[in-house]
Enzyme design. Sequence first.
Site, PDB file in Angstrom:
ATOM      1  N   LYS A 202       0.858  -1.185   0.000  1.00 23.48           N
ATOM      2  CA  LYS A 202       0.000   0.000   0.000  1.00 23.48           C
ATOM      3  C   LYS A 202       0.889   1.229   0.000  1.00 23.48           C
ATOM      4  O   LYS A 202       1.736   1.397   0.884  1.00 23.48           O
ATOM      5  CB  LYS A 202      -0.891  -0.023   1.233  1.00 23.48           C
ATOM      6  CG  LYS A 202      -1.739   1.234   1.358  1.00 23.48           C
ATOM      7  CD  LYS A 202      -2.750   1.135   2.467  1.00 23.48           C
ATOM      8  CE  LYS A 202      -3.540   2.417   2.572  1.00 23.48           C
ATOM      9  NZ  LYS A 202      -4.590   2.317   3.594  1.00 23.48           N
ATOM     10  N   LYS A 262      -2.291  -1.443  -3.758  1.00 21.22           N
ATOM     11  CA  LYS A 262      -3.139  -0.265  -3.675  1.00 21.22           C
ATOM     12  C   LYS A 262      -2.299   0.999  -3.755  1.00 21.22           C
ATOM     13  O   LYS A 262      -1.276   1.065  -3.072  1.00 21.22           O
ATOM     14  CB  LYS A 262      -3.876  -0.326  -2.338  1.00 21.22           C
ATOM     15  CG  LYS A 262      -4.811   0.825  -2.086  1.00 21.22           C
ATOM     16  CD  LYS A 262      -5.330   0.737  -0.688  1.00 21.22           C
ATOM     17  CE  LYS A 262      -6.207   1.943  -0.432  1.00 21.22           C
ATOM     18  NZ  LYS A 262      -6.614   2.055   0.928  1.00 21.22           N
TER      19      LYS A 262
HETATM   20  C1  PBG Z   1      -7.200   3.536   5.642  1.00 22.89           C
HETATM   21  C2  PBG Z   1      -7.660   3.319   4.264  1.00 22.89           C
HETATM   22  C3  PBG Z   1      -7.523   4.233   3.220  1.00 22.89           C
HETATM   23  C4  PBG Z   1      -8.188   3.669   2.138  1.00 22.89           C
HETATM   24  C5  PBG Z   1      -8.670   2.411   2.524  1.00 22.89           C
HETATM   25  N1  PBG Z   1      -8.328   2.204   3.850  1.00 22.89           N
HETATM   26  C6  PBG Z   1      -6.925   5.606   3.212  1.00 22.89           C
HETATM   27  C7  PBG Z   1      -5.571   5.803   3.714  1.00 22.89           C
HETATM   28  O1  PBG Z   1      -4.778   4.880   3.880  1.00 22.89           O
HETATM   29  O2  PBG Z   1      -5.249   6.947   4.005  1.00 22.89           O
HETATM   30  C8  PBG Z   1      -8.350   4.317   0.820  1.00 22.89           C
HETATM   31  C9  PBG Z   1      -9.505   3.871  -0.002  1.00 22.89           C
HETATM   32  C10 PBG Z   1      -9.780   4.739  -1.179  1.00 22.89           C
HETATM   33  O3  PBG Z   1      -9.117   5.753  -1.427  1.00 22.89           O
HETATM   34  O4  PBG Z   1     -10.709   4.390  -1.902  1.00 22.89           O
HETATM   35  N2  PBG Z   1      -6.420   2.656   6.255  1.00 22.89           N
END
Ligand code: PBG
Length: 338
Positions: A202, A262
């Site tokens: 991520k 992601k």
């Molecule tokens: C938080 C989380 C995020 C997303 C999913 N879980 C945001 C982040 O890490 O700041 C993003 C999902 C999206 O942008 O559709 N842990």
Amino acid sequence: MTFAPLAPYPALRLRRLRQADWVRRLVRETQLTPADLIWSAVVHEGEGRVPVPSMPGVERWSVAEAAKAAKEAKALGIPAIAIFPHIDGAAKDPEGSAAGDPEGLVCRTVRAMKEAAPEVGVMCDVALDPFTEHGHDGVIEGGRILNDATIERLVEQGLVQAQAGCDILAPSDMMDGRISALRSALEAAGLQDTMIMSYAAKYASAFYGPYREAIGSGKLGSGSVANPADKKTYQMDPSNSEEALREVALDISEGADMVMVKPGLPYLDIIQRVVEAFRLPTFAFQVSGEYAMLMAAAQNGWLDHDRAVLETLGAFKRAGCAGVITYFAPVAARLMGA
Ligand code: PBG
């Protein structure tokens, strides 16, 4: 990959196999179906459905609406829904305590969805950010996000989600060691069938912007505690790909059943490398910013919405994904004739 020797032109004319729809379908290498989709959705404490301005077409659902959506997913052939909670400011604190509440919004939603449509999988984000006033995914001390103290909270959160009937825990926090901690807690609690899809690679991405509005996330860089302005000390540097493979290897060794990369489209190279290296079910998250970008262009008449949705989702299959987490799931399933 080795190729058979190519016949020289004009014996070889690659356009022969593109001349009609029937033959294009016949030689198609990958196929997107509704079964490839995990429907990404936001839930709230209020009634009914509330639109998310930066994500046209996405609405926050009440618990009752989430239960209805589970039935809709079943009818559309969408295997699973991933839920993300919009938490009222008053319920947040610096430690994200509400994350571990077995009667909280997420657990109530999971129970309602599983009752309405037990055949549909439910996936929950394991992360503190919807519940912390500072918007970070962990416990902060002196401006630092604490790894091991955060894991303790994540384990509490994951356990109540699994006990509520969540099928897939999806830790999105990027703390080191959280997969093994969750896995052993699940085993100890007799929840050996609960699946883990780790947000293994991520990235610290600009593409999560609309999501933070959607869930009413605390504002990074402000608040009552020393609060870093970004997530770069735990989410990955977008310049790196070797590190992504190490993250994935680590999560597999700790007991992840599936992994995720992601965001999605800007990281297709990572997806392909992960699939080639590990050959396990690998998912992409087509995140909020990817959704918003496409919708904005479509609403301006600059892109053909339907074709662009299917083309982007199809790209994940071509890259080797088992499936995609996407806000377009019901729209895409209908475009595919569901
Ligand atoms: C938080 C989380 C995020 C997303 C999913 N879980 C945001 C982040 O890490 O700041 C993003 C999902 C999206 O942008 O559709 N842990």
